[in-house]
Scaffold this active site. Sequence first.
Site, PDB file in Angstrom:
ATOM      1  N   PHE A 139      -0.931  -5.521  -0.119  1.00 45.51           N
ATOM      2  CA  PHE A 139      -1.289  -4.656  -1.322  1.00 45.51           C
ATOM      3  C   PHE A 139      -0.592  -5.439  -2.296  1.00 45.51           C
ATOM      4  O   PHE A 139       0.628  -5.862  -2.517  1.00 45.51           O
ATOM      5  CB  PHE A 139      -0.434  -3.271  -1.209  1.00 45.51           C
ATOM      6  CG  PHE A 139      -0.480  -2.377  -2.460  1.00 45.51           C
ATOM      7  CD1 PHE A 139      -1.755  -1.522  -2.383  1.00 45.51           C
ATOM      8  CD2 PHE A 139       0.339  -2.441  -3.703  1.00 45.51           C
ATOM      9  CE1 PHE A 139      -2.081  -0.850  -3.461  1.00 45.51           C
ATOM     10  CE2 PHE A 139      -0.306  -1.881  -4.509  1.00 45.51           C
ATOM     11  CZ  PHE A 139      -1.318  -0.812  -4.652  1.00 45.51           C
ATOM     12  N   ASP A 224       4.497 -12.550  -2.985  1.00 42.08           N
ATOM     13  CA  ASP A 224       4.470 -11.358  -3.832  1.00 42.08           C
ATOM     14  C   ASP A 224       5.718 -10.431  -3.222  1.00 42.08           C
ATOM     15  O   ASP A 224       5.924  -9.868  -2.102  1.00 42.08           O
ATOM     16  CB  ASP A 224       3.182 -10.297  -3.541  1.00 42.08           C
ATOM     17  CG  ASP A 224       3.328  -9.057  -4.294  1.00 42.08           C
ATOM     18  OD1 ASP A 224       4.466  -8.739  -4.495  1.00 42.08           O
ATOM     19  OD2 ASP A 224       2.460  -8.220  -4.283  1.00 42.08           O
ATOM     20  N   LYS A 253       8.650  -3.782  -9.496  1.00 41.58           N
ATOM     21  CA  LYS A 253       9.389  -2.479  -9.119  1.00 41.58           C
ATOM     22  C   LYS A 253      10.579  -2.425  -9.657  1.00 41.58           C
ATOM     23  O   LYS A 253      11.234  -1.872 -10.519  1.00 41.58           O
ATOM     24  CB  LYS A 253       9.106  -2.578  -7.635  1.00 41.58           C
ATOM     25  CG  LYS A 253       7.618  -2.023  -7.107  1.00 41.58           C
ATOM     26  CD  LYS A 253       7.353  -1.686  -6.037  1.00 41.58           C
ATOM     27  CE  LYS A 253       6.343  -0.795  -5.672  1.00 41.58           C
ATOM     28  NZ  LYS A 253       4.877  -1.647  -5.388  1.00 41.58           N
TER      29      LYS A 253
HETATM   30  C1  LIG Z   1       3.639  -1.798  -5.796  1.00 40.77           C
HETATM   31  C2  LIG Z   1       3.244  -3.062  -5.543  1.00 40.77           C
HETATM   32  C3  LIG Z   1       2.327  -4.023  -6.285  1.00 40.77           C
HETATM   33  C4  LIG Z   1       1.647  -3.253  -7.641  1.00 40.77           C
HETATM   34  O1  LIG Z   1       2.746  -2.821  -8.382  1.00 40.77           O
HETATM   35  P1  LIG Z   1       2.336  -1.978  -9.714  1.00 40.77           P
HETATM   36  O2  LIG Z   1       3.337  -1.916 -10.588  1.00 40.77           O
HETATM   37  O3  LIG Z   1       2.097  -0.626  -9.260  1.00 40.77           O
HETATM   38  O4  LIG Z   1       1.069  -2.677 -10.436  1.00 40.77           O
HETATM   39  C5  LIG Z   1       1.937  -5.229  -6.032  1.00 40.77           C
HETATM   40  N1  LIG Z   1       2.609  -5.848  -4.756  1.00 40.77           N
HETATM   41  C6  LIG Z   1       3.318  -5.008  -4.167  1.00 40.77           C
HETATM   42  C7  LIG Z   1       3.654  -5.898  -2.832  1.00 40.77           C
HETATM   43  C8  LIG Z   1       3.746  -3.894  -4.438  1.00 40.77           C
HETATM   44  O5  LIG Z   1       4.626  -3.273  -3.402  1.00 40.77           O
END
Ligand SMILES: *Cc1c(COP(=O)(O)O)cnc(C)c1O
Length: 401
Positions: A139, A224, A253
């Site tokens: 994700f 990420d 986050k």
């Molecule tokens: C939540 C998340 C995102 C996206 O972040 P947003 O602030 O919702 O755009 C991207 N990568 C990871 C691993 C995430 O958990």
Amino acid sequence: MSYTDEQIYAVDKADYLPVFARYQIVLDHGDGVNVYDTAGKKYIDFLGGIAVNVLGHGNKELVKAIADQAARMIHVSNLYYTEAQATAAEKLVKLSGLDRAFFANSGAEANEGAIKLARKYTHQKDAEKSTIITAWHSFHGRTLATLTATAQPKYQEGFGPLPAAFDYVTYGDLAELESKMNDKVSAVMLETIQGEGGVYVPSAEYLKGVRALCDKYGALLIFDEIQCGIGRTGSFFAYDGFGVKPDIVTLAKGLAGGVPIGAVITTEEVASALHPGDHGTTFGGNPLACAAANVVLDTVSAPDFLKNVAKLGDYFTGQLKKLAAKYPGLIKEVRGKGLMLGAELTRDDIGRDIVNDVLANGAIINCTAGNVLRFVPPLIITEADIDAVLACVDKALAKFA
Ligand SMILES: *Cc1c(COP(=O)(O)O)cnc(C)c1O
């Protein structure tokens, strides 16, 4: 509050674009690890806004920094210097062992920046060195490029045409990655620990192997750490725990404890591909967000704080495994690291019901990837909080046993 809960549900149903399957609860305020609904009922918050509220709710130092900064100046254009942004960048550079930080407003935007940065960098060598390889169940966000990086068909369907030159591999399978590597690969982008896709922790050997393949093919390694960074696994960056260093890491986050922010951090070498005008943002890294980030960075990076997260994670994992042993017919596996934990259910049809029961019992958790109960609480919890939440989960599981 001038609206009743019923009025809020009705107005939301009528006027909000319904992209979330919401739980039937109106949250009003929070304090520490707890949040309260409009009737004053308390819930122990073990979702923490999905790994966002790392210092919990109402942290005095964080609130004061935000209030003080808001009174001085909420926003100023990135055409000017601010102390808050410069010091936040300084801290991220020091903590990451990388050289330059850029601020965005969200995770997706940070990853979008990382993808742009990787392509601009590798295009200097070869105009067709563009491919971004990501992992199934990943994700990375909801913008078009990050949605394409997010290798889950359910999120991509209907939004095409998607940006070109993305490819996917099985997370943890080094041989498959090797078979897809070639000199047109710009970057391999992985969550250091997969979150939304079901909480999957890779082996250090795998991540080291990915690093070696990237080096062999002149591709960049992007981690990420939007969910697994900011101390969540017991080290400031999750990659510290695996002994593998990326060329680019993204954060969001938890970075400002709830104020919207994202960050892209990279090496001097890679950063040199971008020049004034090549990328930008109006809001990203404004003094309000950076003042909040500075408090989070100072608090979470303290060695004792990180040690405590690791200790709590070990305790939590142990207790969760006991629960799994009590309900072998319901829990298939416990996974995770530090305070990023998942319990995979044996059934696909009860996750939401369990989360709803846990909510009724007084705790907030969520279910991701259809059947994985996910725990990403504030990093300030205690063992007693863990016991209390797992008692709520136990009670909910008992209904389905
Ligand atoms: C939540 C998340 C995102 C996206 O972040 P947003 O602030 O919702 O755009 C991207 N990568 C990871 C691993 C995430 O958990």
